[in-house]
Design a protein around this motif. Structure first.
Motif, short mmCIF file in Angstrom:
data_model
loop_
_atom_site.label_atom_id
_atom_site.label_comp_id
_atom_site.label_asym_id
_atom_site.label_seq_id
_atom_site.Cartn_x
_atom_site.Cartn_y
_atom_site.Cartn_z
N LYS A 298 0.92 -1.24 -0.04
CA LYS A 298 0.06 -0.04 -0.06
C LYS A 298 0.78 1.44 -0.01
CE LYS A 298 -3.30 2.53 3.15
NZ LYS A 298 -2.14 3.55 3.56
N ASN A 299 1.91 1.28 0.90
CA ASN A 299 2.67 2.63 0.97
C ASN A 299 3.72 2.95 -0.18
OD1 ASN A 299 1.52 3.03 3.49
ND2 ASN A 299 2.89 1.81 4.33
N ILE A 300 3.69 1.93 -1.32
CA ILE A 300 4.55 2.18 -2.55
C ILE A 300 3.92 2.08 -3.65
CG2 ILE A 300 6.87 1.90 -1.22
CD1 ILE A 300 6.73 -0.93 -2.68
N GLN A 301 2.58 1.77 -3.73
CA GLN A 301 1.76 1.49 -4.74
C GLN A 301 1.91 2.18 -6.38
OE1 GLN A 301 0.00 -1.25 -3.97
NE2 GLN A 301 -0.41 -1.52 -6.13
N THR A 302 2.05 3.24 -6.23
CA THR A 302 2.45 4.10 -7.42
C THR A 302 3.66 3.55 -7.88
OG1 THR A 302 0.87 5.93 -7.00
CG2 THR A 302 2.51 6.44 -8.42
N ASP A 303 4.89 3.58 -7.12
CA ASP A 303 6.19 3.25 -7.45
C ASP A 303 5.89 1.84 -8.24
OD1 ASP A 303 7.06 5.50 -6.57
OD2 ASP A 303 8.16 4.75 -4.92
N LEU A 304 5.41 0.80 -7.26
CA LEU A 304 5.27 -0.41 -7.69
C LEU A 304 4.61 -0.86 -8.85
CD1 LEU A 304 5.62 -3.64 -7.51
CD2 LEU A 304 3.36 -3.48 -5.79
N SER A 305 3.58 0.07 -9.21
CA SER A 305 2.93 -0.01 -10.66
C SER A 305 3.73 0.55 -11.86
CB SER A 305 1.70 1.06 -10.55
OG SER A 305 0.59 0.53 -9.74
N ASP A 306 4.71 1.39 -11.44
CA ASP A 306 5.57 2.01 -12.30
C ASP A 306 6.65 0.93 -12.62
OD1 ASP A 306 4.58 4.57 -12.44
OD2 ASP A 306 5.86 5.36 -11.21
N TYR A 307 7.12 0.15 -11.75
CA TYR A 307 7.99 -1.25 -12.07
C TYR A 307 7.44 -2.05 -12.96
CZ TYR A 307 10.89 0.74 -8.20
OH TYR A 307 11.70 1.67 -7.26
#
Length: 513
Positions: A298-307
């Protein structure tokens, strides 16, 4: 009259891991905005990850290709065999050496065009599955130097699927997902990896079962007598899987599936996997269907989506290490590995997460020996020591933007004190910035070795405190400057010794409105 100096402490800095999802100011200072090549150590401190060392010598057949699959077979007498795959070959990994397995069946050897196998062991046999390929077996009771097709095993019956995913559970092997059929699950007879007809073997077709219409099987898992079937967009749970003749559909998740077959890891208490909405906990997802965004990541969701957007999802790999208490998810295209701490979730169910770079593992294996192995370019590596194959790597940690309770008033920054654990003669940099301008100042210093106190300006090092045989260093700098918020960073090259951050103390004077 002189202004009073006010202390502000961040105990266990970074203990909550990264939070790049919320606004950078006003969130708990136990979060961090950067935590690279870090872990949450067993004392609850943010510290440097381990590195990797070569566990094998060079092999001419592997060359510089990556080890894309690592598997372990434990035979009925407890003997362990480690099998690696790379450069379209299979290897036995023993005593620091990779030895190529040769084809030991009859007729023409199977054509192997990739090394992205998924393995399942049963009754002393390791079976390797990969879409479009004949399932292969390594059977030490027959030979420890060769492999064969599963169909060449004595007693083989029926026709096994040329499947892409498999799991061993409840005394049988389950497999699914072929080039032409992504809706059928097949299983063998009890304790019989070669018996795919008669007995208690069977198949299950899901075309009419998916709650929201058609889907495709991505991965399989087993937990608490459930067979878990992960579709790309949906998940099915069949109860009573110890007896497939009477197992029934017990639950389904109509909006949560798995996008990467090798992201699935059974922790013993849970099943963790990668979905379109992030890294998910199966048990928590089942309990909280009405809260689809409460994810482990949850706390890095946007970063994970970019990866994920950069990846071929079938190349994504994961590992769960109970010894290290983390779940790793590696994404080769971005050379990034996410480390999710599994010791204790945050209050909202999210995991403490940090980011690793530098090392580029292409596969993982947590072995019965409690060693965590990694498939690297040209080698099998072991998660060990504090260098990456004899090369240093950069650890960095930055706090959130910290205010001091009065958003309208500036603070004058007088002193920053780091309490650090570990390292010997370690060069590091303390950085700080104010009012959302990062790294406007820095101080370069060297931590002392154990019993070797040193002084740098007003900084004192080598204080005679020890924790788990590691020195505690107290480092003080005078940052100067003023602002309404401050961010503090710590960076160090890790060269053979670990570093953890115990505490940060900030001393300020009240400034102007």
């Amino acid at each position: 009259m002189a202004q009073q100096i006010t202390p502000f402490s961040i105990g266990a800095p970074g203990f909550y891991g990264l939070n790049t999802q919320d606004a950078p100011v006003g969130i708990d200072p136990a979060f961090s905005l950067e935590a690279t090549n870090c872990v949450i150590d067993k004392y609850g401190r943010i510290g440097s990850r381990k590195g990797w060392t070569k566990a094998t010598t060079t092999n001419a057949d592997l060359g510089t290709a990556t080890v894309d699959t690592l598997s372990e077979l434990v035979t009925n007498d407890g003997t362990r065999y480690l099998i690696a795959a790379g450069n379209n070959f299979l290897f036995l990994f023993a005593s620091g050496t990779l030895t190529k397995l040769t084809y030991g069946g009859g007729g023409v050897a199977p054509t192997i065009t990739a090394s992205n196998w998924q393995s399942a062991m049963l009754n002393g046999v390791l079976v390797l599955f990969q879409i479009g390929h004949d399932p292969l077996i390594f059977e030490p009771s027959v030979s420890t130097t060769t492999y064969r097709r599963l169909s060449e095993r004595v007693g083989y019956t029926g026709t096994v699927l040329l499947a892409n995913t498999a799991v061993s559970a409840y005394g049988r092997i389950w497999c699914a997902s072929t080039t032409a059929d992504k809706n059928t699950v097949q299983w063998c007879d009890t304790i019989a990896p070669g018996a795919w007809t008669a007995g208690s073997s069977g198949t299950l077709n899901l075309l009419g079962v998916w709650p929201q219409g058609g889907d495709e099987i991505i991965s399989l898992a087993a937990h608490n007598n459930f067979l878990v079937i992960f579709g790309r967009k949906q998940t099915l749970l069949y109860s009573g899987a110890d007896d497939p003749t009477t197992m029934v559909l017990s639950d389904s998740l109509s909006n949560v599936g798995c996008i990467a077959r090798k992201s699935v890891q059974n922790t013993g208490e849970d099943v963790i996997f990668l979905s379109d909405s992030g890294v998910r906990s199966l048990m928590r997802t089942i309990q909280e269907k009405s809260a689809p965004l409460r994810t482990v990541s949850k706390n890095i969701q946007t970063d994970l989506s970019d990866y994920i957007a950069q990846e071929t999802v079938d190349n994504i790999r994961s590992a769960y290490s109970p010894a290290e208490a983390f779940y790793l998810l590696t994404m080769p295209a971005s050379s990034t590995t996410l480390c999710f701490d599994t010791k204790q979730p945050l209050q909202d169910g999210a995991a403490r997460v940090t980011v690793w770079n530098g090392m580029q593992p292409k596969s993982f294996l947590y072995a019965k020996s409690r060693d965590l192995y990694m498939g690297m370019a040209g080698y099998v590596g072991a998660y060990s020591g504090y260098v990456d194959d004899a090369t240093s790597y950069r650890m960095s940690y930055y706090t959130t933007w910290v205010d001091f309770g009065d958003a309208a008033r500036e603070s004058i920054f007088k002193r920053i004190i780091f309490t650090l654990v570990g390292a010997t003669n370690q060069t590091f940099v303390i950085k700080w910035g104010t009012d959302f301008t990062p790294s406007i100042g820095y101080a370069l210093s060297t931590l002392s070795g154990i019993g070797s106190p040193a002084v740098y300006g007003e900084a004192e090092f080598g204080i005679a405190e020890f924790n788990a045989n590691l020195a505690t260093n107290v480092v003080s700098v005078n940052p100067g400057g003023r602002g309404k918020v401050i961010q503090i960073g710590f960076e160090a090259q890790i060269v053979g010794y670990q570093i953890s951050i115990q505490k940060i103390d900030i001393y300020t004077k009240e400034g102007r409105l």
